[in-house]
Design a protein around this motif. Structure first.
Motif, short mmCIF file in Angstrom:
data_model
loop_
_atom_site.label_atom_id
_atom_site.label_comp_id
_atom_site.label_asym_id
_atom_site.label_seq_id
_atom_site.Cartn_x
_atom_site.Cartn_y
_atom_site.Cartn_z
N ALA A 1 -3.92 -8.54 2.00
CA ALA A 1 -2.82 -8.11 2.87
C ALA A 1 -2.13 -6.87 2.31
O ALA A 1 -1.77 -5.95 3.07
N LEU A 2 -1.97 -6.80 0.99
CA LEU A 2 -1.36 -5.63 0.37
C LEU A 2 -2.19 -4.38 0.64
O LEU A 2 -1.65 -3.30 0.94
N PHE A 3 -3.51 -4.50 0.55
CA PHE A 3 -4.38 -3.37 0.85
C PHE A 3 -4.15 -2.89 2.28
O PHE A 3 -4.03 -1.68 2.54
N GLY A 4 -4.07 -3.82 3.24
CA GLY A 4 -3.83 -3.44 4.62
C GLY A 4 -2.50 -2.74 4.81
O GLY A 4 -2.39 -1.78 5.59
N ILE A 5 -1.47 -3.18 4.08
CA ILE A 5 -0.16 -2.54 4.19
C ILE A 5 -0.23 -1.10 3.69
O ILE A 5 0.35 -0.18 4.30
N LEU B 1 -4.04 11.05 -2.63
CA LEU B 1 -4.30 10.44 -3.92
C LEU B 1 -3.34 9.30 -4.27
O LEU B 1 -3.79 8.24 -4.75
N PRO B 2 -2.01 9.44 -4.07
CA PRO B 2 -1.12 8.32 -4.43
C PRO B 2 -1.46 7.03 -3.70
O PRO B 2 -1.52 5.95 -4.30
N LEU B 3 -1.69 7.13 -2.39
CA LEU B 3 -2.01 5.91 -1.64
C LEU B 3 -3.41 5.41 -1.94
O LEU B 3 -3.67 4.20 -1.88
N LEU B 4 -4.33 6.32 -2.28
CA LEU B 4 -5.66 5.88 -2.71
C LEU B 4 -5.56 5.03 -3.96
O LEU B 4 -6.22 3.98 -4.08
N LEU B 5 -4.72 5.43 -4.90
CA LEU B 5 -4.55 4.66 -6.13
C LEU B 5 -3.94 3.28 -5.84
O LEU B 5 -4.36 2.27 -6.40
N LEU B 6 -2.95 3.24 -4.95
CA LEU B 6 -2.35 1.95 -4.59
C LEU B 6 -3.37 1.04 -3.91
O LEU B 6 -3.44 -0.16 -4.19
N PRO C 1 -6.85 -5.66 10.45
CA PRO C 1 -7.70 -6.75 9.94
C PRO C 1 -7.35 -7.23 8.54
O PRO C 1 -7.24 -8.44 8.32
N PRO C 2 -7.14 -6.33 7.55
CA PRO C 2 -6.80 -6.87 6.22
C PRO C 2 -5.41 -7.49 6.16
O PRO C 2 -5.22 -8.49 5.44
#
Length: 450
Positions: free
Chosen positions: A321-325, A347-352, A418-419
């Motif tokens: 769920a965190l990935f989907g957020i 890049l910042p959101l890719l890392l998260l 979906p996630p």
């Protein structure tokens, strides 16, 4: 540890060993050869798995077409898992591994040829031959994986099975770390044909590991593959509520927590970065898996498998769920435009997003270690092949159902839903199942009961 103790406490209490126990590798060379061969060939498997999705997306530009790779192969894999388990119980498991490996190898060579033809003629090829070859590879790999898993208790002693499973988690983590990242880099650098050829070369190591096994004939009489053999396995599973529940909870997790089919679209238009982003995100999951295996020393001292499995899967749902957020935030465009090249990545959101997927890999591996050990130690040898066949159908069929669900829902709505929805549903369903079945919740590895 008493029965009333929390399993998370049991993970922290033992201080004798923090890192993975290498005893199965040091003391059992047959297991070591199989482990090394599987580790190397598995990298190639994931190179092809990711590259096929990228190849189909490159041809069609359609996320659902990528999802069909798993959907089309689902029914053949179910049949192959059940049949392969019966073969493993009825025949020499070494021979079954050799034959199924050769078939998988041939399918990989076919994919190499298709990619080479695509690069040498004008126009784009139809995708149906790729579906055929990936299905053939999936069928052969399902038979091979079911048989290989049932071999472990024959080549290491019972008290080392959980440690061997933890080592297998490390190799899976390495495969999933190196393979997808390598796929993204290779596709960008040398194109699809040579990328698929890497898998064909690396597969050699796994085949040599299989050849190094001793003969592994049945220890007792087993029914010939067919309906009666299958009925025997189903009858046993009906009397094995703990093993049965271990299958159910994994189906829940894999059907509702699979964002990987969405990654080509996410890399192209949400986070940016294209194939390299796909490789990074897939590898992030494997890093979590690898770290769990690396710090798996205490697994031999955990006994309450049911609760440990349930809590690990609930954590898996939370990270999904965190990935989907994170993807939902990226989709708002607040951080500026992105593109398909690596210099246009957020890049910042890719890392998260990578951190969230690493969490799913770590929690899923905790669950996998205990589910596999429960199956291998609670089931008799004459049933292990058939139960491993069902187990492989679950762990490979569940993700394909998940790919179809995630891909279809993304087409109808958006890639982040979906996630988010799936992860929250996992947490709720597992909590209900743990409360509903007390035998699974109270399972004690010191007295394994199927």
């Amino acid at each position: 540890m008493t029965d009333a103790q929390d399993p998370t406490e049991a993970i922290e209490l033992p201080r004798r060993r923090r890192f993975v126990d290498l005893s199965p590798l040091r003391e059992h060379p047959v297991f070591a050869r199989l482990f090394i061969g599987t580790s190397i060939s598995g990298v190639g498997f994931w190179v092809t798995s990711v590259a096929v999705g990228l190849f189909i997306f490159d041809i069609t530009g359609d996320t659902f077409a990528v999802a069909l790779v798993g959907g089309i192969s689902l029914v053949p894999m179910i049949v192959a898992g059940l049949w392969g388990g019966m073969l493993a119980d009825a025949f020499d498991r070494r021979k079954v591994l050799i034959i199924s490996s050769i078939v998988a190898w041939a399918a990989i060579i076919g994919i190499v040829v298709l990619a080479a033809i695509d690069s040498g003629v004008p126009g784009r090829p139809p995708v149906w031959p790729l579906y055929v070859l990936t299905t053939l590879n999936a069928v052969a790999s399902t038979i091979s994986n079911a048989t290989r898993s049932s071999v472990t208790p024959r080549i290491v002693p019972a008290d080392m099975v959980s440690r061997a499973n933890a080592l297998n988690g490390i190799t899976f983590g390495l495969q999933l770390t190196i393979g997808p990242a390598l796929a993204g880099v290779l596709v960008a650098a040398i194109g699809f044909p040579l990328t698929f050829a890497v898998d064909a070369v690396l597969f050699t190591a796994g085949f040599l590991g299989v050849l190094g096994l001793p003969k592994l004939p049945p220890l007792s009489h087993a029914a010939k593959p067919g309906l009666e053999s299958l009925r025997d396995g189903i009858r046993f599973l009906k009397t094995a509520p703990n093993i049965r529940m271990s299958f159910i909870v994994d189906i829940v997790a894999m059907s509702l927590g699979r964002p990987y089919v969405l990654l080509p679209a996410i890399g192209a238009s949400v986070l940016g970065g294209g194939p390299v982003t796909v490789g990074v995100l897939t590898a992030a999951t494997a890093i979590g898996t690898f770290l769990t295996g690396l710090f798996s020393g205490p697994v031999a001292h955990v006994h309450r498998y049911g609760v440990a499995i349930g809590r690990a899967i609930m954590l898996f749902g939370a990270f999904t769920a965190l990935f989907g957020i994170v993807i939902a935030v990226a989709a708002t465009g607040w951080f500026g435009p992105v593109g398909a090249s690596w210099d246009q990545v957020n890049l910042p959101l890719l890392l998260l997003a990578a951190v969230a997927l690493a969490g799913t890999g770590a929690s899923d591996e905790v669950s996998a270690i205990f589910r596999s050990t429960m199956l291998l130690t609670a089931a008799p040898d004459e049933m292990r092949g058939r139960l491993q066949g069902i187990f492989i159908v679950v762990v490979t069929g569940g993700p394909r159902i998940g790919d179809m669900i995630a891909g279809g829902l993304a087409v109808l709505t958006t890639v982040w839903l979906p996630p988010v929805a799936g992860g929250l549903a996992i947490v709720a369903i597992i909590a209900i199942l743990l409360r509903a079945q007390s035998t699974f919740r109270l399972y004690d590895a010191r007295d394994p009961q199927p």
